[in-house]
Motif scaffolding. Structure first.
Motif, short mmCIF file in Angstrom:
data_model
loop_
_atom_site.label_atom_id
_atom_site.label_comp_id
_atom_site.label_asym_id
_atom_site.label_seq_id
_atom_site.Cartn_x
_atom_site.Cartn_y
_atom_site.Cartn_z
N SER A 1 -27.18 13.52 7.83
CA SER A 1 -27.04 12.23 7.15
C SER A 1 -25.61 11.71 7.23
N THR A 2 -25.47 10.37 7.22
CA THR A 2 -24.14 9.78 7.28
C THR A 2 -23.52 9.76 5.88
N GLU A 3 -22.20 9.46 5.84
CA GLU A 3 -21.51 9.39 4.53
C GLU A 3 -22.14 8.33 3.65
N ASP A 4 -22.50 7.21 4.29
CA ASP A 4 -23.09 6.11 3.53
C ASP A 4 -24.44 6.53 2.94
N GLU A 5 -25.24 7.24 3.74
CA GLU A 5 -26.54 7.72 3.23
C GLU A 5 -26.34 8.69 2.07
N MET A 6 -25.32 9.54 2.18
CA MET A 6 -25.07 10.50 1.10
C MET A 6 -24.61 9.78 -0.17
N ARG A 7 -23.85 8.68 0.01
CA ARG A 7 -23.41 7.91 -1.16
C ARG A 7 -24.62 7.26 -1.85
N ARG A 8 -25.53 6.75 -1.03
CA ARG A 8 -26.73 6.12 -1.63
C ARG A 8 -27.61 7.17 -2.31
N ALA A 9 -27.64 8.39 -1.74
CA ALA A 9 -28.41 9.47 -2.36
C ALA A 9 -27.82 9.82 -3.73
N ASP A 10 -26.50 9.77 -3.82
CA ASP A 10 -25.82 10.05 -5.10
C ASP A 10 -26.24 9.01 -6.14
N VAL A 11 -26.18 7.73 -5.75
CA VAL A 11 -26.55 6.65 -6.68
C VAL A 11 -28.01 6.82 -7.09
N ALA A 12 -28.89 7.08 -6.10
CA ALA A 12 -30.32 7.24 -6.41
C ALA A 12 -30.52 8.42 -7.36
N GLY A 13 -29.78 9.51 -7.13
CA GLY A 13 -29.89 10.70 -7.99
C GLY A 13 -29.53 10.36 -9.43
N ARG A 14 -28.42 9.61 -9.59
CA ARG A 14 -27.99 9.22 -10.96
C ARG A 14 -29.04 8.34 -11.62
N GLU A 15 -29.55 7.37 -10.87
CA GLU A 15 -30.53 6.44 -11.46
C GLU A 15 -31.83 7.15 -11.82
N LEU A 16 -32.25 8.06 -10.95
CA LEU A 16 -33.50 8.80 -11.24
C LEU A 16 -33.31 9.74 -12.43
N GLU A 17 -32.14 10.38 -12.50
CA GLU A 17 -31.88 11.24 -13.67
C GLU A 17 -31.98 10.43 -14.95
N ASN A 18 -31.34 9.25 -14.95
CA ASN A 18 -31.38 8.41 -16.16
C ASN A 18 -32.80 7.99 -16.48
N TYR A 19 -33.55 7.64 -15.44
CA TYR A 19 -34.93 7.22 -15.67
C TYR A 19 -35.73 8.36 -16.31
N PHE A 20 -35.61 9.55 -15.73
CA PHE A 20 -36.39 10.68 -16.25
C PHE A 20 -35.92 11.11 -17.65
N ILE A 21 -34.61 10.96 -17.93
CA ILE A 21 -34.14 11.28 -19.30
C ILE A 21 -34.91 10.41 -20.30
N GLY A 22 -35.05 9.12 -19.96
CA GLY A 22 -35.80 8.21 -20.83
C GLY A 22 -37.27 8.59 -20.94
N LEU A 23 -37.87 8.89 -19.78
CA LEU A 23 -39.30 9.22 -19.76
C LEU A 23 -39.57 10.53 -20.52
N ILE A 24 -38.68 11.51 -20.34
CA ILE A 24 -38.85 12.80 -21.03
C ILE A 24 -38.82 12.57 -22.55
N ALA A 25 -37.84 11.76 -23.00
CA ALA A 25 -37.73 11.50 -24.45
C ALA A 25 -39.02 10.84 -24.96
N GLU A 26 -39.51 9.87 -24.20
CA GLU A 26 -40.77 9.20 -24.62
C GLU A 26 -41.92 10.18 -24.71
#
Ligand code: HEM
Length: 395
Positions: free
Chosen positions: A175-200
């Motif tokens: 993967s390119t640096e740019d792809e890895m950066r987008r994976a980081d952002v996606a990881g953060r957003e998914l973690e936040n999403y699941f934190i909310g879903l888990i609490a619900e």
């Protein structure tokens, strides 16, 4: 082509487009050999099965990552995968896998049959006369099914699809640096999403996998829960998309076989196994040896060897499958290594199989005139093999 050139070709876009001639060269060269970079390549069906099942052969886990990539936790896409069961060894792997397997049961998968059939039929009905099969069907079906399984709202599906696609870059060594950066952002957003879903779901449990895994008695730590929810999303997404795209292409290239499946959907399990063997959606997996291994026939591995296990190459091993480059759903005893083997054998294999077994007969019967409308475009990836785009006419 000699073995050096064959190996080099796998790391170039042209070679990756059709890796099978290079695989033949490498397999004929040796079942196991060391590359110039010091890592080892495994090429045969027998040795692949043997090594995947050996308890002393391990995946790189978080302690290993600490050694070779001290900052890995900062990329949250990487962290999601490394902290999940995929990159965990016993005893943690045994505990987490047992918990996940206890809730991701055959009953839960079987209960999805109607959801899958309905989703697939809806997608087929919505297809315009000329379309891209990947974006119209192969992408949306698995994401709808996984969202239903995890309890993610329908309205969040599109959002999920983009994040999951971005995160899969971390499963690739190229993967390119740019792809890895987008994976980081996606990881953060998914973690936040699941934190909310888990609490619900902890407040108001539903009949879904998130509720079952987030229950107080699951024995998973918060970080394990989060990482494994993200893993379930990404592990079953692009892989299944690739199975659907590759499978349709194979069926369209073998019209007599497609006619048989259209006439008899009961043949679907054998067709799906042969599709998985013929062009595996996952081509490569990695392992490390934790002690020296004597594998017979003069093959030895030192402790600490990095293994590149070529699943797609093992599936075309003539010692295991007669005439391996022929697509033949009637061949006896098809047991591809496309879902891996041993302790990390794909947890979602029954679900992926069910999706494909429902989708192919439905596509062929609802769209009897289905045909390619141009050359499909492969995603340029080493590990996850499949089409980015496949123009079709629906007849
Ligand atoms: C055609 C579709 C699929 C293919 C080819 C595939 C392939 C694989 C492979 C090769 C592994 C093992 C990797 C290794 O040993 O290094 C694996 C593991 C895994 N897969 Fe799949 N997979 C597919 C679909 C799914 C689906 C639909 C799900 C879940 C919804 C899923 C969840 C998982 C999980 C959780 C693991 C980790 C298991 C463990 O580490 O114990 N997969 N998959």
């Amino acid at each position: 082509m000699d073995s050096q050139a064959a190996l080099a070709s796998l790391f170039a876009p042209e070679g990756r487009r059709d890796p099978y001639p290079a695989y033949d060269v490498l397999r004929a060269h040796a079942p196991l050999f060391q590359a110039p970079d010091g890592s080892w390549f495994v090429t045969t069906h027998a040795l692949t099965n043997r090594l995947l099942r050996d308890p002393s052969v391990r995946v790189a886990d978080s302690a290993d990552y600490d050694g070779f990539w001290p900052d890995w936790r900062q990329n949250r896409g990487v962290a999601s995968i490394v902290l999940s069961m995929l990159q965990t060894n016993p005893p943690d792997h045994t505990r987490v896998r047992r918990t996940a397997a206890a809730v991701f049961t055959a009953r839960r998968v079987a209960a999805l049959r109607d959801v899958i059939a309905e989703q697939a039929a809806d997608l087929i009905r919505a297809m315009p006369g000329r379309t891209d099969f990947v974006s119209a069907f192969a992408y949306p079906l698995p994401i709808a099914v996984i969202c239903a399984l995890l309890g993610v709202a329908d309205s969040d599906r599109l959002w999920f699809r983009q994040r999951a696609a971005d995160l899969t870059a971390v499963l690739e060594p190229i993967s390119t640096e740019d792809e890895m950066r987008r994976a980081d952002v996606a990881g953060r957003e998914l973690e936040n999403y699941f934190i909310g879903l888990i609490a619900e779901r902890q407040k108001a449990p539903q009949d879904d996998l998130t509720s079952a895994l987030a229950a107080g008695d699951s024995g998973l730590s918060g970080a394990e829960l989060l990482a494994n929810l993200v893993l379930l999303l990404v592990a079953g997404f692009e892989t299944t998309t690739n199975l659907l795209g590759t499978g349709l292409r194979i069926l369209l290239e073998h019209p007599a076989q497609a006619d048989r499946l259209r006439a008899d959907p009961e043949l679907a399990p054998a067709f799906v196994e042969e599709i998985l063997r013929y062009d595996s959606p996952v081509q490569l997996t990695n392992r490390f040896t934790s002690r020296p291994l004597d594998l017979g026939d003069g093959h030895r591995l030192p402790a600490g060897a990095t293994l590149n296990i070529l699943l797609g190459c093992a599936n075309r091993d003539p010692a295991r499958y007669a005439d391996p480059h022929r697509f033949d759903p009637d061949r006896p005893n098809i047991q591809p290594v496309s879902f891996g083997g041993g302790a990390h054998y794909c947890l979602g294999a029954p679900l992926a199989r069910l999706e494909a077994q429902i989708a192919f007969p439905l596509l062929l019967t609802m769209l009897p005139g289905l045909a390619l409308a141009g050359e499909p475009r492969l995603r340029d990836r080493l590990v996850l093999r499949g089409f980015a785009e496949m123009p079709i006419t629906t007849g």
